[in-house]
Motif scaffolding. Sequence first.
Motif: not given
Length: 399
Positions: A196-215
């Motif tokens: 939504s922020w990019l206004n790009k439905p086909d965006a290529s993204l890398i999502s980095i979830h860093l907590g006690n567990g990370c993925s």
Amino acid sequence: MHILVINSGSSSLKYQLFAMPAEQPLCSGLIERIGTEDSVIRHKILTGQSPQTIERKESIVDHAAGLQQMLNLLSDSDVGVIRSRDEITAIGHRVVHGGEYFANATLITPTVKETIKSLFSLAPLHNPINYECIEMAEKTFPNAKQIAVFDTAFHQTMPEYAFRYALPDALYRDESIRAYGFHGTSHKYVSQKAISWLNKPDASLISIHLGNGCSITAIQGGKSIDTSMGFGPLSGLVMGSRSGDIDPSVIFHLLANGYSSDEVSNLLNKQSGMQGLTGFSDMRDIGKAVNSGSAAAALACEIYAYRVRKYIGAYAAILNRLDALIFTAGVGENDSSMRQRICSNLDFLNIHLDPQKNSALSGEIRAIHTDDSPVRILVIPTNEELEIANQSFALLHND
């Protein structure tokens, strides 16, 4: 409508009550150390002019007792936000493992419950507790719709060549051994915010979830195409107390040298990662150790960041284009020094972090890349409970 979200862990119970579709949180709470004499309840009332917090310690013997405490607080004559339990239209449950059966939020039926039970062996610490909370919620809120949202669901779009292991075919066909991925609710929430922020439905993204567990997850057009956690939540990135990727030969070596399988499991899940490298699992403590001159803590931070960078490179290759990196969860959202470490030496991918923007603390979505960076770097707070509420509302609305 009012939707209550229940996020149960092995010894904790997190909850939020939302007024939907306005996405307005009415209250939230966390019950920790369930099963001990020093359980902690933190309940926050979010209505009125300013939030009000209630905190107390008492013995909560099990999740059933925790749910009763939650209900008491929700409907308390002084601080409650509902008058009757019948005001709650639906309850959205976080369920860790849905196997290959569930790719979307699902209305809980006897058949769904039996399927969740059949997956106990794939998530022995979580699915039984999730199931127990579903059964208790059915009794506590008999008129509410019960809905399951699975951690694994978002990753069901991965292609077979990404989720299959190079093992004998029968182990997949008969034993369901494959990569499932986790943190899916978080990755879905922040990736939709980024799109939504990019206004790009086909965006290529890398999502980095860093907590006690990370993925870390590669996302194309809003769909997960690969993720670092696999059959269980142990693989991939270095975590608070989990090892992340290791050579399986290490396990054979330990077993051959007197370790039991339970000891190896405990070692890799609870005594490794940053805990094993530094003696601390919390990045705030590790940051203090770095600032105090600890060489072990400094090395651990480099190992942690190096592993994330390796995955960024790998996922940029399979995406064949990169529009944005997303940092989320406790460490990803709050540790500017770790974001700096991770984004260093990624110039060849056109990833350029702005140190001043990286240090800023305000904003729902923070853009921390330089003005001329082709790849956006976004810090997006995750909200798994809101995502569960949204999915639950959409399911009921469509139904």
